[in-house]
Design an enzyme around this catalytic site. Structure first.
Site, PDB file in Angstrom:
ATOM      1  N   LYS A   1     -23.487  -0.822  26.018  1.00 26.44           N
ATOM      2  CA  LYS A   1     -22.386  -0.388  25.140  1.00 26.44           C
ATOM      3  C   LYS A   1     -22.935   0.205  23.853  1.00 26.44           C
ATOM      4  CE  LYS A   1     -22.666  -3.670  21.773  1.00 26.44           C
ATOM      5  NZ  LYS A   1     -23.151  -3.397  20.447  1.00 26.44           N
TER       6      LYS A   1
ATOM      7  N   ASP B   1     -19.911 -10.070  22.601  1.00 22.85           N
ATOM      8  CA  ASP B   1     -19.797  -8.800  23.332  1.00 22.85           C
ATOM      9  C   ASP B   1     -19.536  -8.981  24.828  1.00 22.85           C
ATOM     10  OD1 ASP B   1     -20.522  -7.427  21.024  1.00 22.85           O
ATOM     11  OD2 ASP B   1     -22.646  -7.351  21.561  1.00 22.85           O
TER      12      ASP B   1
HETATM   13  O1  C5P Z   1     -21.862 -13.715  19.552  1.00 19.54           O
HETATM   14  P1  C5P Z   1     -23.334 -13.465  19.612  1.00 19.54           P
HETATM   15  O2  C5P Z   1     -24.088 -14.683  20.123  1.00 19.54           O
HETATM   16  O3  C5P Z   1     -23.698 -12.235  20.353  1.00 19.54           O
HETATM   17  O4  C5P Z   1     -23.799 -13.245  18.118  1.00 19.54           O
HETATM   18  C1  C5P Z   1     -25.150 -13.237  17.739  1.00 19.54           C
HETATM   19  C2  C5P Z   1     -25.257 -13.416  16.244  1.00 19.54           C
HETATM   20  O5  C5P Z   1     -24.743 -12.253  15.580  1.00 19.54           O
HETATM   21  C3  C5P Z   1     -24.474 -14.565  15.668  1.00 19.54           C
HETATM   22  O6  C5P Z   1     -25.226 -15.749  15.690  1.00 19.54           O
HETATM   23  C4  C5P Z   1     -24.207 -14.112  14.241  1.00 19.54           C
HETATM   24  O7  C5P Z   1     -25.336 -14.300  13.428  1.00 19.54           O
HETATM   25  C5  C5P Z   1     -24.037 -12.609  14.397  1.00 19.54           C
HETATM   26  N1  C5P Z   1     -22.627 -12.188  14.524  1.00 19.54           N
HETATM   27  C6  C5P Z   1     -21.791 -12.247  13.422  1.00 19.54           C
HETATM   28  N2  C5P Z   1     -20.492 -11.843  13.529  1.00 19.54           N
HETATM   29  C7  C5P Z   1     -20.019 -11.365  14.702  1.00 19.54           C
HETATM   30  C8  C5P Z   1     -20.857 -11.266  15.843  1.00 19.54           C
HETATM   31  C9  C5P Z   1     -22.162 -11.693  15.712  1.00 19.54           C
HETATM   32  O8  C5P Z   1     -22.196 -12.684  12.341  1.00 19.54           O
HETATM   33  N3  C5P Z   1     -18.757 -10.962  14.782  1.00 19.54           N
END
Ligand code: C5P
Length: 311
Positions: free
Chosen positions: A18, A145
């Site tokens: 993506k 995602d």
């Molecule tokens: O959700 P995911 O595990 O992919 O997110 C990885 C990291 O990215 C999170 O631990 C956070 O630090 C950051 N993040 C964030 N806000 C979001 C998505 C991700 O701060 N909306």
């Protein structure tokens, strides 16, 4: 491969990468995440995930971009399979094989894509027939995602990115991706974004009319102008050469350029296939870019390409 050519003890799912056409980042929340207003767009760079019945749980990674992908329980695809097994009350170990073509730690959600693919593949292999809503719920637990990689196409994301809504989008878009050797850590980029905005009032993010209008009209030029990413200054701060790559792409005729997600992949939108080829050649010749890939979007989300026929 067709269903007839694989043993019925395995299932293979293809899943796209993506790019975020618009990524607007709100203030940091109490749980450490940020509220987003984003437009996800799936593009035709694919990983393939094959799951097979096995005596014990296992995982291997192959393909052009296998390097650096964890093969232990920390791999998001392995976690996806385990989570689905628990949710479905399944006690049948599987071996997971990931054929990796999506850049690793590149801001194109490669790890999330593999998790989405593992959910669809295991659901099929184990005959769980979970609903889309059930799979989306498990996907959201795995990462912000992951639900989008199940859906594919072009979609709005809110919450921390896991809440999806349809968006009216016309047209097929041509992309050139400039890949970097190293990866960027997503949490580090969000933290840098917070640091850069310290002391500033950060509004709750909402979709911009420019992006919505561009997508509705299918106008690549307007879309090129509307590409936005609030994380981009932070990614460039952590990897200054990204700024040079963006400048080079625009100079060589891209309609627009943006850092993909938290980076370091840089996405360039171009007019058509020929323009994509021209830009890919120019970027490679300039020496500013380690590797380039061409792709089109939107692409379908995680979908079965081989496996047992439904009974
Ligand atoms: O959700 P995911 O595990 O992919 O997110 C990885 C990291 O990215 C999170 O631990 C956070 O630090 C950051 N993040 C964030 N806000 C979001 C998505 C991700 O701060 N909306």
């Amino acid at each position: 491969m067709t269903s007839a050519t694989v043993p019925s003890s395995s299932a293979t799912v293809r899943v796209p990468a993506k790019v975020n056409l618009e990524l607007l980042v709100g203030p940091v929340r109490e749980d450490g995440y940020h509220n987003l207003s984003t437009v996800y767009h799936a593009v035709s760079l694919f990983d393939e995930v094959t799951v097979s019945f096995a005596d014990e749980w296992g995982l291997e990674v192959c393909g052009p971009r296998a390097e650096g992908v964890p093969t232990d329980g920390s791999n998001l695809a392995a976690r996806a399979a385990q989570l689905l097994a628990r949710a479905g009350g399944v006690d049948e170990p599987v071996h997971i094989r990931i054929r990796k073509d999506i850049p690793v730690s590149g801001g194109m959600a490669g790890g999330s894509a593999d998790a989405a693919a593992a959910l669809v593949a295991c659901d099929h292999l184990w005959g769980l027939a979970m609903t889309r809503e059930e799979l989306e719920e498990i996907a959201a637990d795995l990462g912000s995602d992951v639900p989008f990689l199940l859906a594919g196409g072009t979609a709005m994301g809110s919450g921390r990115g896991e809440v999806l809504a349809p968006v009216l989008a016309r047209g097929t878009y041509h992309w050139v991706f400039a890949l970097s050797d190293g990866g960027l850590s997503t949490p580090a980029v969000y933290a840098e974004c917070d640091r850069l905005r310290e002391g500033r009032e950060v509004p709750e993010p909402t979709p911009t009319p420019a992006m919505m209008t561009a997508l509705r009209s299918g106008d690549a030029r307007a879309l090129g102008r509307a590409l936005t990413n609030d994380l981009q200054p932070a990614s460039i701060r952590l990897m200054p050469e990204l700024g040079d790559i963006l400048d080079a792409g625009m100079e060589y005729g891209a309609l627009g350029g943006v850092v993909s997600g938290s980076g370091p992949t840089v996405a360039f939108l171009v007019e058509d296939t020929e323009a994509a080829l021209d830009l890919a050649v120019s970027l490679t010749a300039s020496g500013a870019v380690q590797d380039v890939r061409r792709a089109t979007g939107p692409a379908h989300g995680a979908h079965l390409v081989a496996g047992p026929r439904p009974s």
